[in-house]
Design an enzyme around this catalytic site. Structure first.
Site, PDB file in Angstrom:
ATOM      1  N   ASP A 158      -1.910  13.938  15.712  1.00 38.63           N
ATOM      2  CA  ASP A 158      -0.845  14.736  16.321  1.00 38.63           C
ATOM      3  C   ASP A 158      -1.440  16.024  16.890  1.00 38.63           C
ATOM      4  O   ASP A 158      -2.427  16.533  16.361  1.00 38.63           O
ATOM      5  CB  ASP A 158       0.196  15.117  15.251  1.00 38.63           C
ATOM      6  CG  ASP A 158       1.000  13.909  14.790  1.00 38.63           C
ATOM      7  OD1 ASP A 158       1.452  13.151  15.658  1.00 38.63           O
ATOM      8  OD2 ASP A 158       1.176  13.728  13.573  1.00 38.63           O
TER       9      ASP A 158
ATOM     10  N   SER B  89       0.839  -1.193   0.000  1.00 38.23           N
ATOM     11  CA  SER B  89       0.000   0.000   0.000  1.00 38.23           C
ATOM     12  C   SER B  89       0.877   1.248   0.000  1.00 38.23           C
ATOM     13  O   SER B  89       2.040   1.194   0.404  1.00 38.23           O
ATOM     14  CB  SER B  89      -0.912  -0.017   1.222  1.00 38.23           C
ATOM     15  OG  SER B  89      -0.156  -0.256   2.391  1.00 38.23           O
TER      16      SER B  89
ATOM     17  N   PHE C 132      12.094  14.484  11.236  1.00 36.42           N
ATOM     18  CA  PHE C 132      10.896  13.675  11.482  1.00 36.42           C
ATOM     19  C   PHE C 132      11.151  12.512  12.440  1.00 36.42           C
ATOM     20  O   PHE C 132      10.327  12.237  13.302  1.00 36.42           O
ATOM     21  CB  PHE C 132      10.300  13.170  10.154  1.00 36.42           C
ATOM     22  CG  PHE C 132       8.926  12.604  10.353  1.00 36.42           C
ATOM     23  CD1 PHE C 132       7.838  13.444  10.544  1.00 36.42           C
ATOM     24  CD2 PHE C 132       8.718  11.237  10.400  1.00 36.42           C
ATOM     25  CE1 PHE C 132       6.568  12.937  10.777  1.00 36.42           C
ATOM     26  CE2 PHE C 132       7.452  10.713  10.633  1.00 36.42           C
ATOM     27  CZ  PHE C 132       6.376  11.571  10.823  1.00 36.42           C
TER      28      PHE C 132
ATOM     29  N   HIS D 127       3.640  -0.994   3.913  1.00 37.95           N
ATOM     30  CA  HIS D 127       2.949   0.271   3.650  1.00 37.95           C
ATOM     31  C   HIS D 127       4.032   1.319   3.386  1.00 37.95           C
ATOM     32  O   HIS D 127       4.876   1.565   4.257  1.00 37.95           O
ATOM     33  CB  HIS D 127       2.109   0.624   4.885  1.00 37.95           C
ATOM     34  CG  HIS D 127       1.286   1.866   4.762  1.00 37.95           C
ATOM     35  ND1 HIS D 127       0.138   1.930   3.987  1.00 37.95           N
ATOM     36  CD2 HIS D 127       1.409   3.101   5.331  1.00 37.95           C
ATOM     37  CE1 HIS D 127      -0.397   3.149   4.091  1.00 37.95           C
ATOM     38  NE2 HIS D 127       0.359   3.871   4.890  1.00 37.95           N
TER      39      HIS D 127
ATOM     40  N   GLU E 284       0.959   5.544   0.888  1.00 37.78           N
ATOM     41  CA  GLU E 284       0.293   6.627   1.636  1.00 37.78           C
ATOM     42  C   GLU E 284       0.577   7.989   1.002  1.00 37.78           C
ATOM     43  O   GLU E 284       1.703   8.285   0.609  1.00 37.78           O
ATOM     44  CB  GLU E 284       0.774   6.615   3.093  1.00 37.78           C
ATOM     45  CG  GLU E 284       0.158   7.736   3.928  1.00 37.78           C
ATOM     46  CD  GLU E 284       0.440   7.587   5.416  1.00 37.78           C
ATOM     47  OE1 GLU E 284       0.270   6.466   5.942  1.00 37.78           O
ATOM     48  OE2 GLU E 284       0.820   8.585   6.037  1.00 37.78           O
TER      49      GLU E 284
HETATM   50  N1  LIG Z   1      -1.374  10.653  10.020  1.00 37.45           N
HETATM   51  C1  LIG Z   1      -0.822   9.464   9.995  1.00 37.45           C
HETATM   52  O1  LIG Z   1      -0.799   8.811   9.001  1.00 37.45           O
HETATM   53  C2  LIG Z   1      -0.228   8.904  11.231  1.00 37.45           C
HETATM   54  C3  LIG Z   1      -0.235   9.630  12.371  1.00 37.45           C
HETATM   55  N2  LIG Z   1       0.314   9.145  13.517  1.00 37.45           N
HETATM   56  C4  LIG Z   1       0.314   9.974  14.723  1.00 37.45           C
HETATM   57  O2  LIG Z   1       0.855   9.347  15.876  1.00 37.45           O
HETATM   58  C5  LIG Z   1       0.209   9.784  17.068  1.00 37.45           C
HETATM   59  C6  LIG Z   1      -0.544   8.801  17.923  1.00 37.45           C
HETATM   60  O3  LIG Z   1      -1.748   8.392  17.313  1.00 37.45           O
HETATM   61  P1  LIG Z   1      -2.355   6.994  17.650  1.00 37.45           P
HETATM   62  O4  LIG Z   1      -1.295   5.987  17.602  1.00 37.45           O
HETATM   63  O5  LIG Z   1      -3.543   6.828  16.827  1.00 37.45           O
HETATM   64  O6  LIG Z   1      -2.795   7.271  19.193  1.00 37.45           O
HETATM   65  P2  LIG Z   1      -3.104   6.305  20.417  1.00 37.45           P
HETATM   66  O7  LIG Z   1      -4.239   6.950  21.148  1.00 37.45           O
HETATM   67  O8  LIG Z   1      -3.266   4.907  19.998  1.00 37.45           O
HETATM   68  O9  LIG Z   1      -1.766   6.413  21.297  1.00 37.45           O
HETATM   69  C7  LIG Z   1      -1.179   7.664  21.631  1.00 37.45           C
HETATM   70  C8  LIG Z   1      -0.472   7.591  22.995  1.00 37.45           C
HETATM   71  O10 LIG Z   1      -1.422   7.431  24.049  1.00 37.45           O
HETATM   72  C9  LIG Z   1      -1.198   6.206  24.759  1.00 37.45           C
HETATM   73  N3  LIG Z   1      -2.540   5.633  24.994  1.00 37.45           N
HETATM   74  C10 LIG Z   1      -3.333   5.028  24.081  1.00 37.45           C
HETATM   75  N4  LIG Z   1      -4.502   4.666  24.615  1.00 37.45           N
HETATM   76  C11 LIG Z   1      -4.471   5.076  25.917  1.00 37.45           C
HETATM   77  C12 LIG Z   1      -5.399   5.014  26.985  1.00 37.45           C
HETATM   78  N5  LIG Z   1      -6.617   4.450  26.804  1.00 37.45           N
HETATM   79  N6  LIG Z   1      -5.040   5.547  28.187  1.00 37.45           N
HETATM   80  C13 LIG Z   1      -3.830   6.121  28.352  1.00 37.45           C
HETATM   81  N7  LIG Z   1      -2.902   6.199  27.346  1.00 37.45           N
HETATM   82  C14 LIG Z   1      -3.221   5.691  26.150  1.00 37.45           C
HETATM   83  C15 LIG Z   1      -0.311   5.369  23.874  1.00 37.45           C
HETATM   84  O11 LIG Z   1       0.514   4.499  24.613  1.00 37.45           O
HETATM   85  C16 LIG Z   1       0.498   6.430  23.134  1.00 37.45           C
HETATM   86  O12 LIG Z   1       1.585   6.852  23.920  1.00 37.45           O
HETATM   87  C17 LIG Z   1      -0.684  10.737  16.613  1.00 37.45           C
HETATM   88  O13 LIG Z   1       0.049  11.838  16.832  1.00 37.45           O
HETATM   89  C18 LIG Z   1      -1.012  10.269  15.213  1.00 37.45           C
HETATM   90  O14 LIG Z   1      -1.593  11.263  14.445  1.00 37.45           O
HETATM   91  C19 LIG Z   1       0.829   7.909  13.543  1.00 37.45           C
HETATM   92  C20 LIG Z   1       0.877   7.140  12.435  1.00 37.45           C
HETATM   93  C21 LIG Z   1       0.315   7.567  11.194  1.00 37.45           C
HETATM   94  N1  LIG Z   2       3.358  11.168  14.424  1.00 41.59           N
HETATM   95  C1  LIG Z   2       3.152  10.902  13.128  1.00 41.59           C
HETATM   96  N2  LIG Z   2       2.423  11.758  12.399  1.00 41.59           N
HETATM   97  C2  LIG Z   2       2.201  11.533  11.075  1.00 41.59           C
HETATM   98  O1  LIG Z   2       1.517  12.342  10.442  1.00 41.59           O
HETATM   99  C3  LIG Z   2       2.735  10.343  10.490  1.00 41.59           C
HETATM  100  C4  LIG Z   2       3.488   9.487  11.286  1.00 41.59           C
HETATM  101  N3  LIG Z   2       3.698   9.797  12.599  1.00 41.59           N
HETATM  102  N4  LIG Z   2       4.024   8.360  10.806  1.00 41.59           N
HETATM  103  C5  LIG Z   2       3.583   7.835   9.572  1.00 41.59           C
HETATM  104  C6  LIG Z   2       3.312   8.877   8.580  1.00 41.59           C
HETATM  105  C7  LIG Z   2       4.592   9.485   8.042  1.00 41.59           C
HETATM  106  N5  LIG Z   2       4.222  10.843   7.849  1.00 41.59           N
HETATM  107  C8  LIG Z   2       5.112  11.866   7.514  1.00 41.59           C
HETATM  108  C9  LIG Z   2       6.473  11.624   7.454  1.00 41.59           C
HETATM  109  C10 LIG Z   2       7.370  12.626   7.122  1.00 41.59           C
HETATM  110  C11 LIG Z   2       6.904  13.886   6.843  1.00 41.59           C
HETATM  111  C12 LIG Z   2       7.856  14.945   6.441  1.00 41.59           C
HETATM  112  O2  LIG Z   2       9.044  14.784   6.566  1.00 41.59           O
HETATM  113  N6  LIG Z   2       7.345  16.063   5.922  1.00 41.59           N
HETATM  114  C13 LIG Z   2       8.171  17.125   5.384  1.00 41.59           C
HETATM  115  C14 LIG Z   2       7.432  17.880   4.306  1.00 41.59           C
HETATM  116  C15 LIG Z   2       7.045  16.944   3.179  1.00 41.59           C
HETATM  117  C16 LIG Z   2       6.689  17.632   1.891  1.00 41.59           C
HETATM  118  O3  LIG Z   2       5.840  18.530   1.908  1.00 41.59           O
HETATM  119  O4  LIG Z   2       7.254  17.231   0.868  1.00 41.59           O
HETATM  120  C17 LIG Z   2       8.657  18.025   6.481  1.00 41.59           C
HETATM  121  O5  LIG Z   2       9.686  18.681   6.273  1.00 41.59           O
HETATM  122  O6  LIG Z   2       8.053  18.016   7.576  1.00 41.59           O
HETATM  123  C18 LIG Z   2       5.543  14.139   6.910  1.00 41.59           C
HETATM  124  C19 LIG Z   2       4.652  13.140   7.246  1.00 41.59           C
HETATM  125  C20 LIG Z   2       2.816  11.044   8.151  1.00 41.59           C
HETATM  126  N7  LIG Z   2       2.561  10.023   9.128  1.00 41.59           N
END
Ligand SMILES: NC(=O)C1=CN([C@@H]2O[C@H](COP(=O)(O)OP(=O)(O)OC[C@H]3O[C@@H](n4cnc5c(N)ncnc54)[C@H](O)[C@@H]3O)[C@@H](O)[C@H]2O)C=CC1
Ligand SMILES: Nc1nc(=O)c2c([nH]1)NC[C@@H]1CN(c3ccc(C(=O)N[C@@H](CCC(=O)O)C(=O)O)cc3)CN21
Length: 303
Positions: free
Chosen positions: A109, A15, A218, A279, A17
Site C-alpha cells: 500500500d 492459515s 477498511f 486464510h 494472518e
Molecule cells: N499486507 C497484506 O497482507 C496485503 C496487502 N495488500 C495490498 O493491496 C495492494 C496491491 O498489492 P498487490 O496486489 O501485491 O499489487 P499488484 O502490483 O499485483 O497490483 C496492484 C495494481 O496494479 C495493477 N497492475 C499489476 N501489475 C501491473 C502491470 N505490470 N502494469 C500495470 N498495472 C499493473 C493491478 O491491476 C492493480 O490494480 C497493495 O496495496 C498491497 O499491499 C493486499 C493484500 C494483502
Molecule cells: N490493501 C490492503 N492492505 C492490507 O494491508 C491488507 C489488505 N488489503 N487485505 C488483506 C489484509 C487485511 N488487512 C487489514 C484489514 C483490516 C485492518 C484494520 O481494520 N485495521 C484497524 C486497526 C486494527 C488494530 O490495530 O486492531 C484500523 O482501524 O485500521 C488492517 C489490516 C491487512 N491486509
C-alpha cells in the site's frame, strides 16, 4: 515445508494472518493469540510487512520465532514499498538464513497520507516484478494477492485479471484473495481466473467482523462490499460489542461452511468446487477465529 507442497497433498488448508505489533502490550497480545490459535493446527501462519522501516525486521524476527518456538510453518509478507533491489535482495538473504521458505509477494500500500504508490528509486513497481525477482534468487514458495471484487486502482475487472495472469506467470505458486463477504463474488472471480488460464490454487480470504466502524472504513479502502443483509444485521447491533462479535462470527462461519461444502445434487446449479483453503485475517486476535472453528467442527465441516 513449502505451502505449495502442502496444497498438493492436503486440502483444504487453513492459515491465519497477523501483523507486527507497535507496542509492548501489542506484542504480548500477539503471542497470546498465537498460542491460543496454535491448537487449531493451521497449515501456516503469515505475518504482514509494515510500511515503516522498523516493523520490517520485526516481520523477520516474528516469523523466525514462530517457526522455532511454535513449530508452525510461517510465511513472511514482503512488499516493494520504499525498498531498492539491494534492500530486497538483503531481506531475501535474511529470510533464507532463517530457513523461511514461504513469501507473500506484494507491491504494498502507499504509505499513510499518500494517495498513490510510487516506486522507490532503484526499486520495483509491481508485485509481478517482485515475484520474478524472488524467483531468480532462491527456491522460495511464492504467494501473491488477488481481488475478487477488483483492485481499487484497476481500470476494470478484465484489466485487473490480465495483470493477475501476468503476475502468476512470473512464478506465483498460490494466491490469497482480498477479504470478501459475498461468496458469489469469490466463485465468480475463481471461474473467471480459470478461464483466463490461471491454474494455481486460490485461497479465500475471510475476516470476521468484530468492529463495524473499522470494517466500514477498511472495505471502503479496499473495495470489498458488505452485503445488505450483513450490513443491516450489524446496524441493528447498535454498537453492542458482544452483538457485533457474534454477528461477525456467525456470518463468517456460515460463509466458510458454504465455501468448504458446495451443494451437491442440483443439476441446474452452476458447478463450483470447494475452495482449496481459507486464510483468516485475525488482526492479532484469537476469539473470533476460535469460535468459527468450533462452529465448523460442530457442523461436521472438516477443519
Ligand atoms: N499486507 C497484506 O497482507 C496485503 C496487502 N495488500 C495490498 O493491496 C495492494 C496491491 O498489492 P498487490 O496486489 O501485491 O499489487 P499488484 O502490483 O499485483 O497490483 C496492484 C495494481 O496494479 C495493477 N497492475 C499489476 N501489475 C501491473 C502491470 N505490470 N502494469 C500495470 N498495472 C499493473 C493491478 O491491476 C492493480 O490494480 C497493495 O496495496 C498491497 O499491499 C493486499 C493484500 C494483502
Ligand atoms: N490493501 C490492503 N492492505 C492490507 O494491508 C491488507 C489488505 N488489503 N487485505 C488483506 C489484509 C487485511 N488487512 C487489514 C484489514 C483490516 C485492518 C484494520 O481494520 N485495521 C484497524 C486497526 C486494527 C488494530 O490495530 O486492531 C484500523 O482501524 O485500521 C488492517 C489490516 C491487512 N491486509
Amino acid at each position: 515445508m513449502l505451502i505449495r507442497e502442502r496444497l498438493a497433498h492436503k486440502r483444504p488448508v487453513f492459515s491465519f494472518e497477523f501483523f507486527p505489533p507497535k507496542t509492548e502490550k501489542g506484542e504480548a497480545v500477539l503471542w497470546r493469540s498465537l498460542e491460543q490459535l496454535a491448537p487449531l493446527s493451521p497449515d501456516f501462519v503469515s505475518v504482514t510487512y509494515g510500511a515503516g522501516g522498523s516493523t520490517r525486521t520485526r516481520t523477520l524476527d516474528i516469523v523466525a520465532r514462530i517457526k522455532r518456538e511454535l513449530g508452525i510453518e510461517p510465511m513472511a509478507h514482503l512488499t516493494c514499498v520504499g525498498a531498492t533491489r539491494d534492500d530486497l535482495a538483503r531481506t531475501l538473504d535474511q529470510l533464507g538464513d532463517r530457513e523461511i521458505c514461504n513469501i507473500l509477494a506484494l507491491r504494498g500500500d502507499p504509505p499513510k497520507g499518500e494517495a498513490a504508490f510510487v516506486a522507490a528509486e532503484g526499486g520495483l513497481r509491481h508485485a509481478s516484478e517482485l515475484v520474478a525477482f524472488i524467483r531468480e534468487r532462491g527456491p522460495f514458495c511464492i504467494g501473491a494477492a488477488c481481488y475478487p471484487e477488483t483492485h481499487p486502482e484497476a481500470d476494470d475487472s478484465a484489466t485487473d485479471l490480465k495483470w493477475l495472469k501476468h503476475k502468476v506467470d512470473a512464478g506465483v505458486d498460490f494466491l490469497i484473495s482480498q477479504l470478501f463477504f459475498d461468496n458469489a463474488a469469490f466463485h465468480d472471480f475463481s471461474r473467471r481466473a480459470v478461464e483466463a488460464g490461471i491454474t494455481v490454487p486460490i485461497l479465500a480470504g475471510v475476516m470476521p467482523v468484530t468492529n463495524f466502524e473499522q470494517i466500514q472504513r477498511f472495505t471502503q479502502l479496499c473495495g470489498a462490499t458488505i452485503p445488505a443483509a450483513l450490513h443491516q444485521r450489524l446496524q441493528g447491533t447498535e454498537g453492542d460489542p458482544q452483538e457485533v462479535f457474534w454477528t461477525g462470527v456467525s456470518y463468517a462461519a456460515h460463509q466458510c461452511r458454504a465455501l468448504l461444502t458446495p451443494p451437491v445434487g442440483d443439476p441446474f446449479a452452476t458447478p463450483r468446487p470447494a475452495v482449496p483453503g481459507i486464510h483468516f485475517y485475525t488482526l492479532n486476535k484469537s476469539p473470533a477465529t476460535r469460535a468459527i472453528f468450533e462452529i465448523l467442527r460442530l457442523a461436521h465441516v472438516a477443519v
